[in-house]
Design a protein around this motif. Structure first.
Motif, PDB file in Angstrom:
ATOM      1  N   LEU A  71      83.686  70.892  63.558  1.00 21.03           N
ATOM      2  CA  LEU A  71      82.408  70.114  63.058  1.00 21.03           C
ATOM      3  C   LEU A  71      82.641  68.544  63.047  1.00 21.03           C
ATOM      4  CD1 LEU A  71      81.571  72.496  59.873  1.00 21.03           C
ATOM      5  CD2 LEU A  71      80.435  72.334  62.295  1.00 21.03           C
ATOM      6  N   ILE A  72      84.045  68.443  63.048  1.00 18.35           N
ATOM      7  CA  ILE A  72      84.408  67.040  63.045  1.00 18.35           C
ATOM      8  C   ILE A  72      84.270  66.193  64.735  1.00 18.35           C
ATOM      9  CG2 ILE A  72      85.924  66.765  61.118  1.00 18.35           C
ATOM     10  CD1 ILE A  72      88.162  66.755  62.697  1.00 18.35           C
ATOM     11  N   THR A  73      83.868  66.998  65.521  1.00 19.45           N
ATOM     12  CA  THR A  73      84.077  66.746  66.962  1.00 19.45           C
ATOM     13  C   THR A  73      82.789  65.635  67.004  1.00 19.45           C
ATOM     14  OG1 THR A  73      84.508  68.721  67.697  1.00 19.45           O
ATOM     15  CG2 THR A  73      83.878  67.228  69.165  1.00 19.45           C
ATOM     16  N   ASN A  74      81.801  65.848  66.419  1.00 22.52           N
ATOM     17  CA  ASN A  74      80.797  64.778  66.483  1.00 22.52           C
ATOM     18  C   ASN A  74      81.050  63.587  65.914  1.00 22.52           C
ATOM     19  OD1 ASN A  74      78.307  65.126  68.019  1.00 22.52           O
ATOM     20  ND2 ASN A  74      77.102  65.716  66.433  1.00 22.52           N
ATOM     21  N   SER A  75      81.726  63.573  64.672  1.00 15.63           N
ATOM     22  CA  SER A  75      81.667  62.422  63.961  1.00 15.63           C
ATOM     23  C   SER A  75      83.025  61.438  64.697  1.00 15.63           C
ATOM     24  CB  SER A  75      82.478  62.702  62.544  1.00 15.63           C
ATOM     25  OG  SER A  75      81.604  63.219  61.781  1.00 15.63           O
ATOM     26  N   ILE A  76      83.759  62.202  65.371  1.00 13.86           N
ATOM     27  CA  ILE A  76      84.883  61.622  66.278  1.00 13.86           C
ATOM     28  C   ILE A  76      84.134  60.818  67.250  1.00 13.86           C
ATOM     29  CG2 ILE A  76      86.798  62.017  67.751  1.00 13.86           C
ATOM     30  CD1 ILE A  76      87.874  64.081  65.990  1.00 13.86           C
ATOM     31  N   LYS A  77      83.335  61.693  67.830  1.00 12.20           N
ATOM     32  CA  LYS A  77      82.507  61.153  69.007  1.00 12.20           C
ATOM     33  C   LYS A  77      81.789  59.705  68.700  1.00 12.20           C
ATOM     34  CE  LYS A  77      80.438  63.426  72.580  1.00 12.20           C
ATOM     35  NZ  LYS A  77      79.954  64.697  73.055  1.00 12.20           N
ATOM     36  N   ASN A  78      81.149  59.762  67.467  1.00 15.87           N
ATOM     37  CA  ASN A  78      80.502  58.670  67.316  1.00 15.87           C
ATOM     38  C   ASN A  78      81.591  57.440  66.763  1.00 15.87           C
ATOM     39  OD1 ASN A  78      77.871  59.890  67.148  1.00 15.87           O
ATOM     40  ND2 ASN A  78      77.963  60.536  65.047  1.00 15.87           N
ATOM     41  N   ASP A  79      82.485  57.951  66.031  1.00 16.87           N
ATOM     42  CA  ASP A  79      83.567  56.983  65.700  1.00 16.87           C
ATOM     43  C   ASP A  79      84.293  56.183  66.925  1.00 16.87           C
ATOM     44  OD1 ASP A  79      84.696  58.230  62.524  1.00 16.87           O
ATOM     45  OD2 ASP A  79      82.906  56.844  63.093  1.00 16.87           O
ATOM     46  N   CYS A 128      93.787  59.006  66.687  1.00 18.90           N
ATOM     47  CA  CYS A 128      94.688  59.332  65.929  1.00 18.90           C
ATOM     48  C   CYS A 128      94.881  60.975  65.433  1.00 18.90           C
ATOM     49  CB  CYS A 128      95.126  58.699  64.685  1.00 18.90           C
ATOM     50  SG  CYS A 128      96.786  59.313  63.730  1.00 18.90           S
ATOM     51  N   THR A 129      93.599  61.135  64.863  1.00 15.89           N
ATOM     52  CA  THR A 129      93.179  62.443  64.278  1.00 15.89           C
ATOM     53  C   THR A 129      93.059  63.215  65.645  1.00 15.89           C
ATOM     54  OG1 THR A 129      92.103  61.520  62.387  1.00 15.89           O
ATOM     55  CG2 THR A 129      91.615  63.962  63.011  1.00 15.89           C
ATOM     56  N   LEU A 130      92.364  62.961  66.447  1.00 18.48           N
ATOM     57  CA  LEU A 130      92.104  63.831  67.700  1.00 18.48           C
ATOM     58  C   LEU A 130      93.476  64.227  68.297  1.00 18.48           C
ATOM     59  CD1 LEU A 130      90.506  65.305  69.766  1.00 18.48           C
ATOM     60  CD2 LEU A 130      90.168  63.089  71.021  1.00 18.48           C
ATOM     61  N   SER A 131      94.362  63.234  68.299  1.00 14.50           N
ATOM     62  CA  SER A 131      95.712  63.508  69.060  1.00 14.50           C
ATOM     63  C   SER A 131      96.586  64.457  68.199  1.00 14.50           C
ATOM     64  CB  SER A 131      96.460  62.153  69.515  1.00 14.50           C
ATOM     65  OG  SER A 131      96.857  61.461  68.324  1.00 14.50           O
ATOM     66  N   THR A 132      96.375  64.470  66.833  1.00 16.03           N
ATOM     67  CA  THR A 132      97.253  65.139  65.972  1.00 16.03           C
ATOM     68  C   THR A 132      96.849  66.453  65.990  1.00 16.03           C
ATOM     69  OG1 THR A 132      97.520  63.008  64.668  1.00 16.03           O
ATOM     70  CG2 THR A 132      98.256  65.308  63.633  1.00 16.03           C
ATOM     71  N   MET A 133      95.423  66.907  65.670  1.00 13.14           N
ATOM     72  CA  MET A 133      94.905  68.152  65.437  1.00 13.14           C
ATOM     73  C   MET A 133      93.934  68.826  66.399  1.00 13.14           C
ATOM     74  SD  MET A 133      91.820  67.616  64.108  1.00 13.14           S
ATOM     75  CE  MET A 133      91.407  68.933  63.263  1.00 13.14           C
ATOM     76  N   GLY A 134      93.811  67.895  67.597  1.00 17.25           N
ATOM     77  CA  GLY A 134      92.696  68.183  68.387  1.00 17.25           C
ATOM     78  C   GLY A 134      92.951  69.626  68.879  1.00 17.25           C
ATOM     79  N   SER A 135      92.002  70.707  69.121  1.00 15.41           N
ATOM     80  CA  SER A 135      91.934  71.822  69.607  1.00 15.41           C
ATOM     81  C   SER A 135      91.689  71.496  70.972  1.00 15.41           C
ATOM     82  CB  SER A 135      91.335  72.956  68.881  1.00 15.41           C
ATOM     83  OG  SER A 135      90.008  72.429  68.973  1.00 15.41           O
ATOM     84  N   ALA A 136      91.984  72.754  71.882  1.00 14.96           N
ATOM     85  CA  ALA A 136      91.330  72.900  73.386  1.00 14.96           C
ATOM     86  C   ALA A 136      90.051  72.319  73.380  1.00 14.96           C
ATOM     87  CB  ALA A 136      91.539  73.893  73.920  1.00 14.96           C
ATOM     88  N   GLU A 137      88.983  72.975  72.455  1.00 17.59           N
ATOM     89  CA  GLU A 137      87.655  73.106  72.646  1.00 17.59           C
ATOM     90  C   GLU A 137      87.299  71.302  72.340  1.00 17.59           C
ATOM     91  OE1 GLU A 137      87.802  76.981  70.228  1.00 17.59           O
ATOM     92  OE2 GLU A 137      89.295  75.007  70.693  1.00 17.59           O
ATOM     93  N   LEU A 197      94.819  69.159  56.491  1.00 16.99           N
ATOM     94  CA  LEU A 197      94.123  70.426  55.941  1.00 16.99           C
ATOM     95  C   LEU A 197      93.480  71.211  57.198  1.00 16.99           C
ATOM     96  CD1 LEU A 197      92.270  69.465  52.643  1.00 16.99           C
ATOM     97  CD2 LEU A 197      94.580  70.301  53.045  1.00 16.99           C
ATOM     98  N   LEU A 198      92.916  70.609  58.221  1.00 19.38           N
ATOM     99  CA  LEU A 198      92.394  71.300  59.208  1.00 19.38           C
ATOM    100  C   LEU A 198      93.108  71.462  60.376  1.00 19.38           C
ATOM    101  CD1 LEU A 198      88.771  69.424  59.481  1.00 19.38           C
ATOM    102  CD2 LEU A 198      89.288  71.787  58.324  1.00 19.38           C
ATOM    103  N   ASP A 199      93.079  72.573  60.959  1.00 17.97           N
ATOM    104  CA  ASP A 199      93.751  72.944  62.291  1.00 17.97           C
ATOM    105  C   ASP A 199      93.022  73.726  63.009  1.00 17.97           C
ATOM    106  OD1 ASP A 199      96.068  74.814  60.413  1.00 17.97           O
ATOM    107  OD2 ASP A 199      94.668  75.644  61.929  1.00 17.97           O
ATOM    108  N   GLU A 200      93.533  73.980  64.362  1.00 19.11           N
ATOM    109  CA  GLU A 200      92.455  74.852  65.164  1.00 19.11           C
ATOM    110  C   GLU A 200      92.214  76.050  64.844  1.00 19.11           C
ATOM    111  OE1 GLU A 200      94.946  73.615  68.464  1.00 19.11           O
ATOM    112  OE2 GLU A 200      95.595  75.728  68.813  1.00 19.11           O
ATOM    113  N   ARG A 201      92.966  76.847  63.692  1.00 16.25           N
ATOM    114  CA  ARG A 201      92.597  78.113  63.322  1.00 16.25           C
ATOM    115  C   ARG A 201      91.339  78.097  62.591  1.00 16.25           C
ATOM    116  NH1 ARG A 201      98.077  80.442  63.592  1.00 16.25           N
ATOM    117  NH2 ARG A 201      99.178  78.661  64.716  1.00 16.25           N
ATOM    118  N   GLN A 202      90.876  77.144  61.755  1.00 15.42           N
ATOM    119  CA  GLN A 202      89.748  77.009  61.126  1.00 15.42           C
ATOM    120  C   GLN A 202      88.680  76.975  61.934  1.00 15.42           C
ATOM    121  OE1 GLN A 202      92.220  74.995  59.304  1.00 15.42           O
ATOM    122  NE2 GLN A 202      92.759  76.780  57.975  1.00 15.42           N
TER     123      GLN A 202
END
Lengths: 785, 160
Positions: free
Chosen positions: A103-111, A125-134, A93-98
């Protein structure tokens, strides 16, 4: 609190139970309302279930954006169930256009840093699928830390996440480069595979990295050799081939490292030969590895023997029972046919056999390849094969086949007669599919081969008598009969059966063509002119011809009417000149864009930049203009002849003159646009007698290597002007000086105000859409004063 | 790999994994057009076709089409192996997999795919390792569920 919500699988069953689309929609809308309510209430226990249901309906095509924030909450939850669904939701549901995705960056960092492998896996996996440049920027260092962690499970994922990061933010490459050397020593296939992928990505993006990694070529060669010589391993083998995924990836990296680099490719030559000869290709896995090997051999500076081996492998692939393998072989051979022509030639018979493929994508490739393989020594045999193919091939391939044969014939024809026969055959088999210039080419060819005139006219007559529906054939035949009708009636010609043709038969045939509803207007024009020419070639009296000509004087078709009226005039008033005017045409010199013979006879060619093509209005006054010029031969000099000077030159030119009186003083033409070989020229005429009128001819030429297509030119002028755009001659300008497009603008300027002109061009060039809007500067004063 | 789509013979989407960022609208358009194109292919035709500027590799297993979009420099034949490996993994996990399994357990299909491919690239070439990883994750899920509920769940394939 709402009633206990539906389980996911129960919802799926309910949706599938719906008998109509409307029913399904109802069920889903109802459920989504519940889900929304549940989200609003913030029920943490069932959130994952609600989101799962939402993801299901999302796949069916229903909106699910209100679940985005829930993904965030689930990812942040400590429960693994929640994280699993939450991350899945994020990827769907999320992609770099939204904006929400950041907001999930922090959670990913923690995980990533909390050390539970499945969780780290989800995050990577999530980062490599939909991770934006930022996101990649923020998390790059975290990922890098995981590269040299003990667990291969996490490491292999981190490596591929690094690949994604580099794709998004190439500047971050430097972070990941240092670890590669160590990672290459890995024995875990997954980690090794990821590392090779990472190195490949680095090398493709940076020449410095490429140079750096050339030194690992020996190591890679060793790894591949080990793989190939290792026996069967249950874990990694497919159909007896050791880890084909890894082999293919290594081969790909070797290709990149060896490209344009003698030393590296030398180091891999032996190994490539070994893989090429030892790989078992009875199953697809082996063929995949072999295919990659072939690609690598052909792309690096290999030994000649190795290259031939590779092409022979492709030749073998062509005989494989698996059509997928035949397909890749055809594609590859097509790419190699220019560079390794002789080696590919050896497989010509197999390629020709592939023309019989039932699968259209294969037969199309086979056709392209066959055409590319035609040369002067095999042209006769190949043309026979291709002609046989033309007779039975599917309609969408006919045009390409026909033009391919004609092109090959033009380049390699051993004799003119063979050439003529070939073109004739193509026209009779697939006449409706040939390109427009085929007619011009054939008439040109025939005209130039005097010894073939008798032969040509007989063959064309017979072909025409059989079938008057194929327009290009009819046009050429009509022209030929007109020009060489006398030879047709003579009755003997060594090369073919003697043919007794009566004058009346010939006239009847041409009349049939004229009257047939299958004949295009252009074809009729040919037929009428041919009839006219026959009036001087045939021995009988011309009453029949005169009758036909006078009937067409009131034809509805403007072009035919004009011709008929003029020919009539020739009969009535200028009979003494008829023979001279209708003499055999001299050979037209071929130069630059092909101009149709007919166009020369009836209209001014577009090449004449001084004259403007006037919209045809068949009127007696126009005819008078022509007749006026007959009185003043000195005026001929003002008209630049499109034909070469020849004995009948002055007379022939008459038929080429524009129907407007000569312009008083030519206005200089203007080049207004140039871009990558595409050029736009304007030429101007102020017809005397209409001072407010300005005729602009726009000519679009193309000297680049790419075709221009979908060309549209629009114009705008100030309010006081009236602008009328006529239809352009086409919308395509082929590359390398192909036939230009011309378009006529009529501008009325009653107030004699200074002319301003703005042009908008849109077209496709080199596969890219181009739009240009500009105002034309430096318009000569004579255009409006 | 740019994306992978699974769809039925009636054109219903069963799984969509996108490895390139595209808007929902674009994804829908691509899906619709590609499904139409593939479904129009006759059974004996080869598994590769060119579509827009991509290479499409597809294979039909029973009632499901597995369809991948790869780039120009990618190897079509190995992509067939990738598809086949994925089907084998599903088969091992669900025990003789059929379309219904993938419909009712679509999240599991995604989880399995995510253990085999990552970012569009193959991450693990050992079937055993992929299945082991899924097993670990399922176990972890069970454990956390058991912590929150008094009832115990049997097997990892239970519904939510």
């Amino acid at each position: 609190m709402v009633a206990p919500s539906l389980k996911l699988q129960d919802l799926i069953e309910e949706i599938r139970g719906a008998k109509t689309q409307a029913q399904e929609r109802e069920v889903i809308q109802k459920e989504c309302a519940h889900i929304r309510a549940s989200f609003r209430e913030g029920d943490p226990l069932h959130r994952h279930r609600q989101l799962a249901k939402l993801l299901y309906v999302h796949m069916l095509g229903y909106p699910a954006h209100f679940g985005q924030m829930e993904c965030l909450k689930l990812i942040a939850s400590p429960r693994f169930t929640d994280k699993r669904v939450g991350y899945l939701g994020a990827m769907l549901l999320l992609d770099e256009r939204q904006d929400a995705h950041l907001l999930i960056t922090n959670s990913i960092k923690n995980d990533l840093s909390q050390g539970i492998q499945p969780v780290q896996g989800l995050a990577l996996c999530t980062l490599s699928t939909m991770g934006s440049a930022e996101m990649c920027q923020d998390l790059a260092t975290e990922v890098e830390k995981l590269l040299l962690q003990p667990s291969p499970y996490v490491r292999k994922k981190a490596i591929l996440t690094a690949v994604h990061i580099i794709r998004k933010v190439p500047e971050l490459s430097n972070i990941f480069l240092p670890s590669c050397a160590q990672l290459l020593h890995e024995r875990h296939h997954g980690v090794l595979l990821g590392t090779i992928t990472l190195i490949t990505e680095l090398c493709e993006r940076s020449p410095a990295a490429l140079r750096h990694f050339r030194k690992v070529v020996p190591q890679l060669v060793q790894k591949l050799r080990t793989l190939v010589t290792t026996g069967y391993s249950t874990e990694h083998s497919i159909s007896g081939v050791s880890d084909p995924f890894l082999q293919v990836q290594i081969l790909r990296l070797l290709r990149i490292l060896g490209r344009n680099h003698e030393e590296s490719s030398e180091a891999m030559n032996d190994l490539l030969a070994q893989v090429a000869t030892n790989t078992d290709t009875s199953r697809n896995a082996g063929s995949a590895v072999l295919f990659e090997t072939v690609l690598t051999i052909m792309d690096i500076p290999s030994a000649a023997g190795l290259r031939v081996l590779a092409i022979n492998i492709l030749g073998r692939f062509l005989l494989h029972s698996d059509k997928n393998i035949r397909y890749v072989a055809l594609m590859s051979l097509l790419r190699l046919v220019q560079s390794d022509h002789n080696a590919v030639q050896r497989h010509r018979p197999t390629v020709v056999d592939c023309l019989q493929e039932t699968d259209a994508s294969l037969s199309r490739r086979a056709l392209e390849l066959s055409l590319a393989l035609v040369n002067s020594s095999n042209v006769r045999a190949m043309t026979r094969e291709l002609q046989a193919f033309l007779e039975s091939c599917p309609p969408d391939l006919r045009a390409d086949c026909a033009s391919g044969i004609l092109l090959a014939a033009e380049r390699f024809a051993p004799t003119k007669r063979w050439h003529m026969d070939t073109i004739l055959h193509v026209l009779t088999t697939a006449g409706t599919y040939v390109r427009d210039d085929a007619v011009a080419n054939l008439t040109q060819l025939i005209a130039g081969a005097q010894e073939l005139h008798a032969y040509s006219v007989r063959r064309l007559y017979s072909a025409l008598a059989e079938d008057i529906s194929q327009q290009p054939l009819v046009q050429v035949a009509a022209w030929c009969i007109g020009e060489y009708g006398d030879l047709l009636l003579e009755g003997n010609c060594e090369d073919i059966e003697p043919l007794q043709v009566e004058e009346e038969e010939v006239l009847a045939l041409l009349e049939r063509v004229l009257q047939s509803h299958m004949s295009l207007p252009a074809t009729r024009g040919y037929a009428l002119t041919a009839l006219m020419k026959l009036s001087t070639r045939l021995r009988g009296d011309n009453n029949r011809i005169r009758q036909v000509v006078s009937i067409y004087g009131s034809c509805l078709d403007v072009e035919l009417q004009q011709r008929a009226v003029e020919y009539n005039a020739l009969f009535r008033k200028y009979d003494h000149m008829r023979a001279a005017i209708l003499e055999k045409m001299p050979l037209v010199e071929r130069g630059g864009p092909q101009v149709d013979e007919e166009a020369k006879e009836s209209k001014a060619a577009a090449k004449l930049s001084e004259a403007a093509p006037v919209p045809a209005e068949p009127q007696a006054s126009k005819l008078l203009d022509l007749l006026d010029l007959l009185d003043g031969p000195s005026e001929d000099a003002q008209h630049p002849p499109p034909l070469d000077p020849s004995p009948g030159g002055a007379l022939v030119q008459l038929l080429d003159l524009p129907y407007a009186p000569p312009p008083p003083a030519p206005i200089p033409s203007l080049k207004v646009f140039e871009r990558e070989g595409v050029q736009l020229n304007l030429s101007f005429i102020r017809p005397p007698g209409t001072p407010a009128l300005l005729l602009i001819t726009v000519t679009v030429t193309n000297s680049s290597g790419g075709d221009v297509t979908h060309f549209i030119c629009q114009a705008a002028v100030p309010k006081s002007f009236q602008l009328q755009l006529q239809a352009p001659t086409g919308d395509t300008v082929p590359a390398q000086g192909g036939l230009p497009i011309t378009q006529l603008f009529r501008i009325l300027n009653p107030n004699k105000t200074p002319l301003r002109l703005k042009l908008r061009l849109t077209y496709n060039h080199f596969g890219q859409p181009v739009q240009e809007i500009f105002e034309v500067n430096n318009l000569p004063v004579e255009t409006w004063q | 790999m740019q994306f992978m789509l699974l769809f039925s013979r009636q054109g219903k989407l069963r799984l969509q994994k996108w490895y390139v960022p595209l808007s929902d609208k674009e994804k829908k358009k691509i899906t619709r057009e590609l499904v139409q194109t593939v479904l129009a292919r006759k059974p004996k035709m080869c598994s590769f076709l060119e579509w827009r500027d991509l290479k499409i590799v597809y294979k039909r297993y029973a009632s499901l089409y597995f369809c991948c979009a790869i780039e120009d420099q990618d190897n079509e034949l190995i992509t067939l192996e990738i598809i086949h490996r994925y089907v084998e993994l599903l088969d091992k996990y669900f025990g003789s997999v059929c379309e219904l399994d993938i419909i009712f357990n679509f999240e599991k299909a995604y989880f399995i795919l995510d253990e085999f491919l990552l970012g569009g690239e193959v991450q693990e070439t050992s079937k055993k390792n992929v299945l082991k990883a899924i097993e670990q994750a399922d176990l972890l899920q069970e454990k956390t569920e058991n912590m929150f509920h008094s009832k115990s769940f049997i097997g990892s394939k239970k519904a939510y």
